[in-house]
Design a protein around this motif. Structure first.
Motif, PDB file in Angstrom:
ATOM      1  N   LEU A 247     -18.467   6.187  -7.940  1.00 51.96           N
ATOM      2  CA  LEU A 247     -18.441   4.728  -7.869  1.00 51.96           C
ATOM      3  C   LEU A 247     -19.376   4.102  -8.897  1.00 51.96           C
ATOM      4  O   LEU A 247     -20.508   4.572  -9.082  1.00 51.96           O
ATOM      5  CB  LEU A 247     -18.843   4.259  -6.468  1.00 51.96           C
ATOM      6  CG  LEU A 247     -17.826   4.472  -5.354  1.00 51.96           C
ATOM      7  CD1 LEU A 247     -18.451   4.130  -4.000  1.00 51.96           C
ATOM      8  CD2 LEU A 247     -16.592   3.611  -5.595  1.00 51.96           C
ATOM      9  N   PRO A 248     -18.970   3.030  -9.559  1.00 53.11           N
ATOM     10  CA  PRO A 248     -19.870   2.301 -10.456  1.00 53.11           C
ATOM     11  C   PRO A 248     -20.872   1.478  -9.652  1.00 53.11           C
ATOM     12  O   PRO A 248     -20.806   1.420  -8.419  1.00 53.11           O
ATOM     13  CB  PRO A 248     -18.917   1.406 -11.243  1.00 53.11           C
ATOM     14  CG  PRO A 248     -17.775   1.171 -10.306  1.00 53.11           C
ATOM     15  CD  PRO A 248     -17.622   2.446  -9.526  1.00 53.11           C
TER      16      PRO A 248
ATOM     17  N   ARG B  25     -22.097  -0.061   0.343  1.00 57.41           N
ATOM     18  CA  ARG B  25     -22.251   1.327  -0.108  1.00 57.41           C
ATOM     19  C   ARG B  25     -22.764   2.245   1.012  1.00 57.41           C
ATOM     20  O   ARG B  25     -22.273   3.364   1.194  1.00 57.41           O
ATOM     21  CB  ARG B  25     -23.178   1.383  -1.314  1.00 57.41           C
ATOM     22  CG  ARG B  25     -23.156   2.731  -2.039  1.00 57.41           C
ATOM     23  CD  ARG B  25     -24.119   2.707  -3.219  1.00 57.41           C
ATOM     24  NE  ARG B  25     -23.695   1.778  -4.247  1.00 57.41           N
ATOM     25  CZ  ARG B  25     -22.919   2.103  -5.284  1.00 57.41           C
ATOM     26  NH1 ARG B  25     -22.487   3.347  -5.402  1.00 57.41           N
ATOM     27  NH2 ARG B  25     -22.586   1.207  -6.184  1.00 57.41           N
ATOM     28  N   ALA B  26     -23.743   1.790   1.774  1.00 56.90           N
ATOM     29  CA  ALA B  26     -24.306   2.641   2.830  1.00 56.90           C
ATOM     30  C   ALA B  26     -23.274   2.920   3.915  1.00 56.90           C
ATOM     31  O   ALA B  26     -23.117   4.065   4.371  1.00 56.90           O
ATOM     32  CB  ALA B  26     -25.545   1.980   3.428  1.00 56.90           C
ATOM     33  N   GLU B  27     -22.560   1.873   4.350  1.00 55.99           N
ATOM     34  CA  GLU B  27     -21.534   2.056   5.379  1.00 55.99           C
ATOM     35  C   GLU B  27     -20.405   2.936   4.861  1.00 55.99           C
ATOM     36  O   GLU B  27     -19.853   3.774   5.600  1.00 55.99           O
ATOM     37  CB  GLU B  27     -20.988   0.704   5.832  1.00 55.99           C
ATOM     38  CG  GLU B  27     -21.994  -0.169   6.552  1.00 55.99           C
ATOM     39  CD  GLU B  27     -22.678  -1.132   5.591  1.00 55.99           C
ATOM     40  OE1 GLU B  27     -22.795  -0.805   4.387  1.00 55.99           O
ATOM     41  OE2 GLU B  27     -23.088  -2.222   6.045  1.00 55.99           O
TER      42      GLU B  27
ATOM     43  N   CYS C 225     -10.857   1.064   0.727  1.00 52.95           N
ATOM     44  CA  CYS C 225     -11.109   2.426   1.181  1.00 52.95           C
ATOM     45  C   CYS C 225     -10.070   2.783   2.242  1.00 52.95           C
ATOM     46  O   CYS C 225      -9.923   2.080   3.248  1.00 52.95           O
ATOM     47  CB  CYS C 225     -12.515   2.547   1.746  1.00 52.95           C
ATOM     48  SG  CYS C 225     -12.869   4.173   2.468  1.00 52.95           S
ATOM     49  N   VAL C 226      -9.367   3.885   2.020  1.00 54.16           N
ATOM     50  CA  VAL C 226      -8.401   4.413   2.985  1.00 54.16           C
ATOM     51  C   VAL C 226      -8.903   5.786   3.403  1.00 54.16           C
ATOM     52  O   VAL C 226      -9.197   6.623   2.537  1.00 54.16           O
ATOM     53  CB  VAL C 226      -7.003   4.542   2.368  1.00 54.16           C
ATOM     54  CG1 VAL C 226      -5.984   4.959   3.425  1.00 54.16           C
ATOM     55  CG2 VAL C 226      -6.586   3.249   1.684  1.00 54.16           C
ATOM     56  N   TRP C 227      -9.044   6.028   4.710  1.00 60.65           N
ATOM     57  CA  TRP C 227      -9.557   7.321   5.135  1.00 60.65           C
ATOM     58  C   TRP C 227      -8.884   7.795   6.415  1.00 60.65           C
ATOM     59  O   TRP C 227      -8.412   7.009   7.222  1.00 60.65           O
ATOM     60  CB  TRP C 227     -11.074   7.273   5.306  1.00 60.65           C
ATOM     61  CG  TRP C 227     -11.570   6.583   6.542  1.00 60.65           C
ATOM     62  CD1 TRP C 227     -11.918   7.161   7.728  1.00 60.65           C
ATOM     63  CD2 TRP C 227     -11.775   5.180   6.722  1.00 60.65           C
ATOM     64  NE1 TRP C 227     -12.338   6.205   8.625  1.00 60.65           N
ATOM     65  CE2 TRP C 227     -12.265   4.981   8.038  1.00 60.65           C
ATOM     66  CE3 TRP C 227     -11.619   4.057   5.897  1.00 60.65           C
ATOM     67  CZ2 TRP C 227     -12.570   3.721   8.544  1.00 60.65           C
ATOM     68  CZ3 TRP C 227     -11.919   2.803   6.390  1.00 60.65           C
ATOM     69  CH2 TRP C 227     -12.395   2.648   7.706  1.00 60.65           C
TER      70      TRP C 227
END
Length: 319
Positions: A248-249, A275-277, A256-258
């Motif tokens: 990631l830049p 970013r943290a989550e 986001c697909v997960w």
């Protein structure tokens, strides 16, 4: 072609407008959830009655989108709770609604509950809700009695040339049916190791994800799709979730697909503030993908639209 008669229905007195049309009066831009809102709904009902309309069709529906981790939508259920027997499933392009239900949809839009749609009786009548308590009504015939009734209610109905939400003003759209040829293309793409997921958009800003598997699974996916849904075919998810995060830049806006540990596939919009989550989610995911949301970079393998039973595509998706 636009309907020949259009009206701007608002609580804003035309006498308080500047020469350029900007409102300069004291009214605020929120619904009062009370008598003024009721006047709007009564005015729309009067136009529908004079137009001889008892049922309308939901067109171009959408719900609140671009939701980030930990941030709630405008209202849980997008203001649709209790309106349709089958919940959000009943809110789709082409859904017929009686005028009382149409008025409840207008109410939800006036209150910014998180839903939006055009309401149309083709060639006869239409209602569009814009920003800041602006409602636009279009009719086939002049509705002088409804205009007078609107003024009696204490709000205003001003003749205009055309509703700014008239579909004739939209950008052109392509008709790509998700027909037998589309599904054969999915099968062939999956066999080559390309297609892995189908994103179903039953309404704009809402995604449901389906795995592309064997023929039986694909047939089941096809049978369970919502009416007039937009389908985007994507590559499969990557098991290298750590690599996705590392690549990631500093600044990004992505979807986001997960797939979680229970096999459920979920998606959410994320940016650098998440970013943290995002790291936490990817650490517990079986597999994931990060998809561009910018129009110039958003590139599914191919797309299609679920046609009606007669094979005709009537949804107005921009592809």
């Amino acid at each position: 072609m636009p309907l020949p008669h259009a009206y701007r229905v608002t609580k804003y007195d035309p006498a308080d407008r500047a020469p350029n049309g900007t409102y300069e009066g004291a009214q605020d831009t929120d619904s009062d959830h009370g008598p003024v809102e009721a006047a709007y709904l009564a005015a729309v009902a009067a136009f529908a009655e004079e137009s001889g309309v008892e049922r309308l069709t939901v067109r171009d529906p959408q719900v609140t989108g671009f939701v980030h981790f930990g941030r709630e939508p405008a209202l849980e259920g997008h203001g649709l709770a209790g309106l349709f027997p089958d919940g959000l499933t009943g809110f789709h392009d082409g859904a017929p609604v009686a005028v009382p239900l149409a008025l409840e949809l207008v109410r939800g839009m006036l209150r910014d509950h998180g839903l939006w749609c055009r309401l149309e009786a083709e060639g006869v009548f239409a209602v569009h809700v814009g920003w800041d308590q602006y409602v636009y009504v279009a009719t086939r015939t002049p509705c002088e009695a409804a205009v007078a009734r609107t003024h009696e209610l204490g709000i205003f109905a001003e003749p205009i040339e055309v509703s700014p939400y008239d579909p004739s003003l939209d950008e052109e759209y392509e008709l790509r049916p998700a027909d037998d040829g589309f599904w054969e293309r999915v099968r062939e793409s999956a066999a080559r190791g390309e297609a892995g997921l189908i994103e179903e958009n039953p309404v704009s800003n809402l995604s449901r994800w389906h795995r592309v598997g064997d023929g039986g699974r694909l047939d089941a996916v096809r049978a369970g799709l919502g009416p007039r849904a937009l389908l985007n075919v994507w590559p499969g998810l990557s098991t290298d979730t750590a690599g996705l995060l590392a690549g990631l830049p500093e600044e990004f806006t992505l979807e986001c697909v997960w797939e979680d540990a229970d096999g459920r596939i979920t998606s959410v919009a994320v940016d650098e503030d998440d970013r943290a989550e995002l790291a936490e989610v990817l650490a517990g995911a079986r597999a994931a993908a990060l998809l561009a949301v910018d129009a110039d970079e958003w590139k599914p393998l191919f797309t299609g639209v679920v046609p009606d039973a007669d094979g005709v595509v009537r949804a107005r998706w921009r592809l």
